[in-house]
Design a protein around this motif. Structure first.
Motif, PDB file in Angstrom:
ATOM      1  N   ILE A 191      -7.848   4.013   1.388  1.00 60.53           N
ATOM      2  CA  ILE A 191      -6.774   4.614   0.593  1.00 60.53           C
ATOM      3  C   ILE A 191      -7.271   4.901  -0.823  1.00 60.53           C
ATOM      4  O   ILE A 191      -6.911   5.923  -1.435  1.00 60.53           O
ATOM      5  CB  ILE A 191      -5.519   3.708   0.583  1.00 60.53           C
ATOM      6  N   ALA A 192      -8.152   4.047  -1.335  1.00 65.14           N
ATOM      7  CA  ALA A 192      -8.680   4.254  -2.685  1.00 65.14           C
ATOM      8  C   ALA A 192      -9.500   5.538  -2.732  1.00 65.14           C
ATOM      9  O   ALA A 192      -9.367   6.353  -3.657  1.00 65.14           O
ATOM     10  CB  ALA A 192      -9.534   3.063  -3.112  1.00 65.14           C
ATOM     11  N   GLU A 193     -10.320   5.726  -1.713  1.00 60.82           N
ATOM     12  CA  GLU A 193     -11.156   6.941  -1.662  1.00 60.82           C
ATOM     13  C   GLU A 193     -10.286   8.188  -1.569  1.00 60.82           C
ATOM     14  O   GLU A 193     -10.519   9.187  -2.267  1.00 60.82           O
ATOM     15  CB  GLU A 193     -12.084   6.850  -0.449  1.00 60.82           C
TER      16      GLU A 193
ATOM     17  N   LEU B 195       0.829  -1.210   0.000  1.00 62.02           N
ATOM     18  CA  LEU B 195       0.000   0.000   0.000  1.00 62.02           C
ATOM     19  C   LEU B 195       0.865   1.263   0.000  1.00 62.02           C
ATOM     20  O   LEU B 195       0.507   2.271  -0.604  1.00 62.02           O
ATOM     21  CB  LEU B 195      -0.963  -0.008   1.195  1.00 62.02           C
ATOM     22  N   ARG B 196       2.003   1.198   0.682  1.00 54.90           N
ATOM     23  CA  ARG B 196       2.924   2.344   0.672  1.00 54.90           C
ATOM     24  C   ARG B 196       3.509   2.545  -0.722  1.00 54.90           C
ATOM     25  O   ARG B 196       3.680   3.672  -1.187  1.00 54.90           O
ATOM     26  CB  ARG B 196       4.049   2.119   1.682  1.00 54.90           C
ATOM     27  N   LYS B 197       3.799   1.435  -1.363  1.00 52.98           N
ATOM     28  CA  LYS B 197       4.346   1.509  -2.716  1.00 52.98           C
ATOM     29  C   LYS B 197       3.306   2.094  -3.670  1.00 52.98           C
ATOM     30  O   LYS B 197       3.631   2.897  -4.555  1.00 52.98           O
ATOM     31  CB  LYS B 197       4.746   0.100  -3.167  1.00 52.98           C
ATOM     32  N   LEU B 198       2.068   1.704  -3.470  1.00 55.92           N
ATOM     33  CA  LEU B 198       0.974   2.259  -4.267  1.00 55.92           C
ATOM     34  C   LEU B 198       0.919   3.780  -4.086  1.00 55.92           C
ATOM     35  O   LEU B 198       0.813   4.537  -5.055  1.00 55.92           O
ATOM     36  CB  LEU B 198      -0.349   1.635  -3.828  1.00 55.92           C
ATOM     37  N   TRP B 199       0.995   4.172  -2.843  1.00 53.54           N
ATOM     38  CA  TRP B 199       0.942   5.613  -2.538  1.00 53.54           C
ATOM     39  C   TRP B 199       2.064   6.366  -3.263  1.00 53.54           C
ATOM     40  O   TRP B 199       1.871   7.463  -3.780  1.00 53.54           O
ATOM     41  CB  TRP B 199       1.044   5.820  -1.023  1.00 53.54           C
TER      42      TRP B 199
END
Length: 674
Positions: A583-585, A499-503
């Motif tokens: 996180i998506a929102e 999730l951090r990488k996504l961010w």
RNA sequence: GCCCAGGUGGCGGAAUUGGUAGACGCAGCAGACUCAAAAUCUGCCGUUCGCAAGGAUGUGCUGGUUCGAUUCCAGUCCUGGGCACCA
């Protein structure tokens, strides 16, 4: 006390058949089938010598009729007293007394114990006139079949043990298939010494005998079910009251105008004067002669999903137009503990309502998913008997030890923090340790999560540390939803990193915003649409663990090519929204989109981005993969053969020989057979 | 005893109809960045032979079918779950 029963046995066969039309797991279907317990066989009447009475037995193996050596009645059978011979009466009464003294628990736990008593009476085998003794024994259950059996020691182990124990001579009708030491329950043996059945295979003989039985008028084909009617009244307050009043011992349904019948207010919940429910203490209730028992929990749970469709309707439980619109429950998620309770009752109620024409479907749940249980992974320390000394797992066998549950929160993997252990309980403050390689290593076992096993992990702590999205996704990532698996807190890091990488595809730690409005290229669209296709399929199949890994692959691939384009990222986070909603929102809003991501359109998969012209074919030699060659997907067999044969690796393996055969499966693989 | 499901690296697991076994992640090892740590990044990671290239072997076990088997068939062992004197 009179009790209400739900006549679910009337639906036994339909509940069984209906399993073919629903998507339940095999084990769930099997549990219901076992519970319903259908068996097909025959009922057969035996005449009794010097008596007008007949004994009706139930058997699934009428083919063994010429091997019957005795009959056995359940001790509770109604004919026991009538047929018992005078000289046996005292023995029989003694045995009946003994049976009565035994609790159900004893009868079940002492299954292997052989008990019984001869009645002194004889029955006649209707096929060969042979006289056969009649016994009673507790291994025959009054509640199943007719409460009487024909015993065939050569084919049934319980009958065999009984015959041996009481020295009853055994007839053999299956020749050398019976060795005299144990029964052989086969259906494949060929019958011998069995009159008109001799020479027939047992499985085939069943049909022949049943026809003969019906022809002679001494019995009939019969199907039995193990399932019993369900007790449907409880002597408790909380539960739907029965809309029934009593008049001279007859139950009269209340008129519809008097409904709904609501529970009265009570001060106490104590039982009624004669063990009835609390309602028996309420004068205003008993004055109206209303039923004082209430319905069990499964009454409401059997049909609540219908009420959810039309919750405000005051005229009916659910308007048919509305239930027609919503239809069956598409997916029902729950544990297996409801297999033979709630899930069976609600199936029955749905069938009843369907038969009454009140709804248009006769199975409530189209698909059932049994989620597995998240288990605890326990840790153990080993205390040397009689001391306060603890020995590490690897060397514990050199000592006599007791295993003690250790709180998993001070064990890192399998290595225990001995100081934390000492501080844990006063008993252990002075403990000392026999270490291996300077460490105290714990034993492990997967068990149910339980405070008493000190293997619980508090989700709130993890949510505080990693956030709800991480926790949610990690649970999905653990493995297939139907599988039980132990919780392993260490693995949660992986999902958190993802999730951090996504961010970081949207924002860099140093430069802030890095996403952009550039047009995406084919390579990026390919990655996106590959992901769309897989996420769609995995989500539909409840394969959440592979969906999470697909997201990881997608983010890995996009990061590798430094893609920060809104055109791609927009779509990706819509896919992700059901998996990591927060996180998506947030990212949705950061990208400048209007409204909630929950209202965004799910991206449509487009095949065109995935079309390839070439394929990296695996090349096998005699079935073993040796190399790969990239070949056009249009290439035909002769072309492929030529390319393959000119390949260096293939040439090396051929050693100058000509291949016997080349197998070419377009788009899949190539195998060279030498 | 009967029935159902399942046995794949150190671990959780992947492999959509028989077609590149081990995706993805954890743990581990080596390295980069850093005063240091965290974070991040790179490489390795079933076993085994080999400096390497490459080879052998490998999805509980034994056989079989097939050009090819984790996948199909037969037998067998083990684990989990359900039922259990049900005739």
């Amino acid at each position: 006390m009179r009790q209400w029963y739900l006549r679910i046995t009337d639906y036994a066969n339909r509940l069984l058949e209906g399993l073919n039309n629903v998507e339940f797991s095999d084990s769930m279907k099997e549990m219901q089938r076992n519970w319903i317990g259908k068996s097909e066989g025959a009922e057969l009447d035996f005449d009794i010598i010097n008596s007008e009475e007949k004994i009706k037995v139930y058997t699934t193996r009428p083919d063994t009729i010429f091997g019957v050596d005795f009959l056995v009645l359940a001790p509770e059978h109604e004919l026991v007293q009538k047929i018992t011979a005078e000289e046996q009466r005292s023995s029989i009464n003694e045995y009946l007394h003994y049976v009565k003294s035994r609790s159900d628990r004893e009868r079940i736990s002492e299954v292997k114990q052989i008990t019984g008593c001869f009645t002194g009476a004889f029955a006649i085998n209707p096929f060969n006139g042979k006289q056969i003794p009649i016994w009673i024994a507790e291994y025959v259950l009054a509640g199943y079949g007719t409460g009487a059996i024909m015993a065939v020691p050569c084919g049934d182990q319980r009958d065999f043990s009984f015959a041996k124990h009481f020295h009853i001579p055994i007839t053999n009708i299956i020749g050398e298939n019976f060795n005299g030491n144990e029964a052989n329950p086969t259906k494949e043996a060929v019958l011998s010494d069995a009159d008109f059945l001799s020479g027939l295979k047992m499985a085939d003989a069943i049909k022949v005998v049943i026809e003969k039985i019906e022809e002679k008028g001494i019995g009939r084909r019969k199907t039995n079910f193990k399932m019993r009617d369900a007790g449907f009244s409880r002597q408790r307050y909380w539960g739907e009251p029965f809309p029934v009043k009593w008049e001279n011992g007859t139950a009269i349904p209340l008129d519809e105008s008097q409904l709904p019948l609501e529970l009265p207010h009570v001060e106490t919940y104590g039982p009624g004067p004669e063990g009835e429910g609390p309602l028996a203490n309420i004068a205003s209730w008993t004055n109206k002669k209303l039923e004082t028992s209430t319905m069990p929990g499964f009454a409401g749970s059997s049909w609540y999903f219908l009420r959810y469709m039309d919750p405000k309707n005051n005229n009916s439980f659910c308007d048919k137009k509305i239930s027609d619109y919503w239809g069956q429950v598409d997916v029902y998620i729950g544990g297996t503990e409801h297999a033979v309770g709630h899930l069976l009752y609600s199936r029955m109620w749905t069938k009843v309502l369907y038969d009454l024409g009140l709804i248009g479907f006769d199975e409530p749940f189209k698909k059932l998913v049994n989620q597995g249980m998240i288990q605890g992974s326990s840790r153990f320390a080993y205390r040397v008997k009689g001391t306060n000394q603890f020995v590490s797992f690897g060397i514990k066998n050199q000592y006599m030890t007791d295993a003690i549950h250790v709180d998993v929160n001070f064990v890192d993997g399998i290595e225990m923090d001995v100081n934390a252990f000492k501080n844990w309980k006063p008993d252990f403050a002075n403990a000392d340790f026999i270490l291996e390689d300077g460490k105290y290593i714990c034993g492990t076992e997967v068990e149910k999560m339980s405070k008493s096993k000190f293997n619980t992990v508090n989700p709130d702590d993890l949510v505080d540390k990693y956030g709800a999205d991480t926790f949610r996704m990690y649970e999905m990532f653990l493995g297939p939803i139907e599988q039980s698996k132990p919780w392993d807190t260490k693995g949660i890091e992986g999902v958190h990193r993802f999730l951090r990488k996504l961010w970081r595809m949207f924002f860099s730690d140093t430069n802030g915003k890095i996403w952009n409005e550039e047009k995406a290229n084919d390579q990026e669209f390919k990655i996106l649409h590959k992901t769309i296709r897989k996420i769609e399929a995995d989500t539909e199949n409840f394969s959440f663990n592979t969906a999470v890994s697909t997201f990881m692959v997608c983010v890995n691939e996009l990061s590798e090519i430094n893609c920060h384009k809104k055109e791609i990222l927009d779509k990706l986070i819509i896919l992700l929204a059901p998996y990591a909603p927060h996180i998506a929102e947030e990212l949705w809003s950061q990208l400048g989109n209007e409204g909630s991501i929950l209202n965004a359109t799910f991206p449509a998969f487009e095949e065109k981005y995935l079309l390839e012209t070439d394929k990296e074919y695996p090349i096998s030699i005699n079935g073993k993969m040796r190399t790969t060659i990239s070949i056009s997907l249009d290439a035909n067999h002769p072309e492929v053969e030529q390319i393959v044969l000119s390949n260096d690796v293939v040439q090396k393996w051929l050693e100058g020989k000509t291949p016997k055969k080349i197998i070419f499966v377009k788009g899949k693989m190539i195998n060279v057979v030498i």
